[in-house]
Motif scaffolding. Structure first.
Motif, PDB file in Angstrom:
ATOM      1  N   ARG A 126       0.839  -1.186  -0.065  1.00 44.65           N
ATOM      2  CA  ARG A 126      -0.141   0.344  -0.085  1.00 44.65           C
ATOM      3  C   ARG A 126       0.959   1.302   0.068  1.00 44.65           C
ATOM      4  NH1 ARG A 126      -3.952  -2.559  -1.264  1.00 44.65           N
ATOM      5  NH2 ARG A 126      -6.168  -2.732  -0.135  1.00 44.65           N
ATOM      6  N   TYR A 128       0.113   5.324   1.546  1.00 44.83           N
ATOM      7  CA  TYR A 128      -0.983   5.966   2.285  1.00 44.83           C
ATOM      8  C   TYR A 128      -0.501   7.430   2.275  1.00 44.83           C
ATOM      9  CZ  TYR A 128      -2.716   1.473   3.921  1.00 44.83           C
ATOM     10  OH  TYR A 128      -3.212   0.350   4.101  1.00 44.83           O
ATOM     11  N   HIS A 192      -2.966   3.866   9.473  1.00 49.04           N
ATOM     12  CA  HIS A 192      -3.535   3.933   7.994  1.00 49.04           C
ATOM     13  C   HIS A 192      -4.327   2.296   7.760  1.00 49.04           C
ATOM     14  CE1 HIS A 192      -2.547   7.882   6.974  1.00 49.04           C
ATOM     15  NE2 HIS A 192      -1.297   7.624   6.936  1.00 49.04           N
ATOM     16  N   VAL A 193      -3.651   1.143   8.014  1.00 44.94           N
ATOM     17  CA  VAL A 193      -3.932  -0.032   7.912  1.00 44.94           C
ATOM     18  C   VAL A 193      -5.236  -0.207   8.747  1.00 44.94           C
ATOM     19  CG1 VAL A 193      -3.350  -2.613   8.190  1.00 44.94           C
ATOM     20  CG2 VAL A 193      -1.714  -0.937   7.358  1.00 44.94           C
ATOM     21  N   GLU A 195      -7.150   2.075   9.716  1.00 42.67           N
ATOM     22  CA  GLU A 195      -8.244   2.752   9.299  1.00 42.67           C
ATOM     23  C   GLU A 195      -8.980   2.176   8.241  1.00 42.67           C
ATOM     24  OE1 GLU A 195      -9.681   5.879  10.219  1.00 42.67           O
ATOM     25  OE2 GLU A 195      -8.658   6.220  11.815  1.00 42.67           O
ATOM     26  N   GLU A 196      -8.000   1.563   7.420  1.00 43.30           N
ATOM     27  CA  GLU A 196      -8.728   0.608   5.969  1.00 43.30           C
ATOM     28  C   GLU A 196      -9.681  -0.469   6.648  1.00 43.30           C
ATOM     29  OE1 GLU A 196      -6.898  -1.735   2.348  1.00 43.30           O
ATOM     30  OE2 GLU A 196      -5.391  -0.437   3.231  1.00 43.30           O
ATOM     31  N   LEU A 197      -9.192  -0.934   7.772  1.00 48.17           N
ATOM     32  CA  LEU A 197      -9.740  -2.332   8.174  1.00 48.17           C
ATOM     33  C   LEU A 197     -10.960  -1.953   9.036  1.00 48.17           C
ATOM     34  CD1 LEU A 197      -6.687  -4.761   8.773  1.00 48.17           C
ATOM     35  CD2 LEU A 197      -8.273  -4.715   6.712  1.00 48.17           C
ATOM     36  N   TYR A 208      -0.195  -6.511   5.460  1.00 48.81           N
ATOM     37  CA  TYR A 208       0.077  -5.308   4.892  1.00 48.81           C
ATOM     38  C   TYR A 208       1.436  -4.963   4.932  1.00 48.81           C
ATOM     39  CZ  TYR A 208      -5.038  -4.790   4.194  1.00 48.81           C
ATOM     40  OH  TYR A 208      -6.396  -5.069   3.845  1.00 48.81           O
ATOM     41  N   SER A 210       3.859  -1.160   3.874  1.00 49.76           N
ATOM     42  CA  SER A 210       3.724   0.191   3.372  1.00 49.76           C
ATOM     43  C   SER A 210       5.195   1.081   3.748  1.00 49.76           C
ATOM     44  CB  SER A 210       2.585   1.069   3.749  1.00 49.76           C
ATOM     45  OG  SER A 210       2.570   2.377   3.053  1.00 49.76           O
TER      46      SER A 210
END
Length: 369
Positions: A126, A128, A192-193, A195-197, A208, A210
């Motif tokens: 990813r 971000y 950020h991970v 937040e995505e999940l 993940y 990044s």
């Protein structure tokens, strides 16, 4: 001015380390701290002697917390330190505000190796943004755990009257016109991970990775090539059930240690002394035991004998997944972990041992095309 304080005789090495870590945050007025291990004293340098009573109160506060803190002895998991480390091939250089082309190449090659390890474990790659919204900061609560490290952004409103007034002013920055933007520079990538999940079930172990710029407000006189306010991180974040998270963290510790040795670096893999918890969270036996295994660090030992953490291996339990509502399909909160690599520090470690001539680097880092 300089003031000398005597360290309590009953303090062990770990408690002294805790004291030295906390001292710089008493006041921005502190410009330096020196520890004399022979007579167990600390020299603290101040810009203004009127802050002396404030310093004494702050020091007493820290000592009170250390008195009640149950400190776990650091456990060394792996150690390849030697007494006759390689001598540096370059002279110690002053900290600079840019990277040379060869340093940029070195960071890219180091990151490519780490990315390959992540992808080899089926990580989802990813990219971000470098910013966190106010909502994201409020949810992750980083500002509660490490308020001293947070950078908040300000902006000038889109208001023509304010804009015209600024244009008419001839000197200086229009500080009164700036207002909080409700946006923060990210201190790390992992949020950020989450937040995505957030607020959704995860039905399998997921990984993940990044890379990006991160920002932390460091004590000015402690910054150097290994400790920066802006730095580049590669992170591997994983979410699953308790056993999966712990097993994968252990697997990655072995993989990264093998890389560390292949690169000819020396240091230790050990339990961290600075876990991400408050003092108040550490007063119970359960919290104390959890802390002891929450974080491991890979410490590089430089030619000068200084130690720097270049990677951390974190088991966050279900704490962060609870904040973000991340569950399995049975609505049970999942566990998570994060492996973080400071690419700037890995680069500095290679340069410390081998210099900045590509011909002298380990074969893993040479351009073999």
């Amino acid at each position: 001015m300089m003031k000398t304080f005597l360290i309590p005789a009953k303090y062990n090495e770990i408690q002294i380390g805790e004291l030295l870590d906390r001292l710089p945050y008493i006041s921005e007025n502190i410009t330096g701290v020196e520890y004399n291990s022979t007579n167990k004293t600390i020299n603290i340098y101040l810009q203004d002697e009127t802050y002396l009573s404030f310093l004494e109160d702050g020091l007493k506060d820290i000592e009170d917390n250390i008195e009640i803190l149950r400190v776990a002895k650091q456990r060394i998991i792996k150690d390849n330190t030697v007494s006759d480390n390689l001598q540096a091939k370059t002279e110690v250089k002053e900290t600079k505000s840019f990277y040379t082309e060869i340093e940029m190449i070195l960071m890219e090659r180091l990151d490519n190796i780490l990315l390959k390890i992540a992808k080899g474990n089926e990580a989802i790659n990813r990219q971000y943004p470098s910013l966190l919204t106010e909502e994201a900061m409020d949810r992750c609560q980083y500002h509660k755990s490490f308020p001293q490290n947070v950078y908040s952004l300000f902006h000038i409103p889109h208001d023509f009257r304010i804009i015209e007034q600024i244009r008419k002013e001839s000197e200086g920055l229009p500080f009164p016109a700036f207002v909080p933007a409700g946006i923060y520079l990210r201190p790390c990538i992992c949020y950020h991970v989450y937040e995505e999940l957030a607020q959704q079930p995860v039905n399998e172990f997921i990984i993940y990775t990044s890379r990006g710029q991160c920002f932390r407000h460091e004590v000015a006189w402690k910054t150097n090539d290994f400790r920066k306010t802006e730095f580049t991180m590669r992170e591997i974040v994983f979410v699953g059930h308790r056993e999966q998270v712990e097993s994968f963290r252990n697997q990655l510790m072995d993989e990264i240690w093998n890389l560390f040795e292949k690169l000819g670096l020396h240091g230790k893999l050990l339990t961290a002394r600075d876990p991400f918890f408050h003092y108040d969270d550490l007063k119970t036996k359960g919290a104390f035991q959890a802390m002891a295994n929450a974080k491991y660090e890979l410490e590089f030992i430089s030619n000068a004998g200084n130690t720097f953490s270049i990677a951390s291996f974190n088991n966050c339990g279900d704490m962060i997944c609870q904040k973000y509502g991340i569950t399995d399909t049975s609505q049970e909160y999942l566990y998570s972990g994060c492996i973080a690599f400071g690419l700037d520090r890995w680069k500095e470690a290679i340069c410390d041992v081998y210099g900045d001539n590509e011909a002298d680097w380990p074969s893993l880092l040479k351009n073999l095309n």
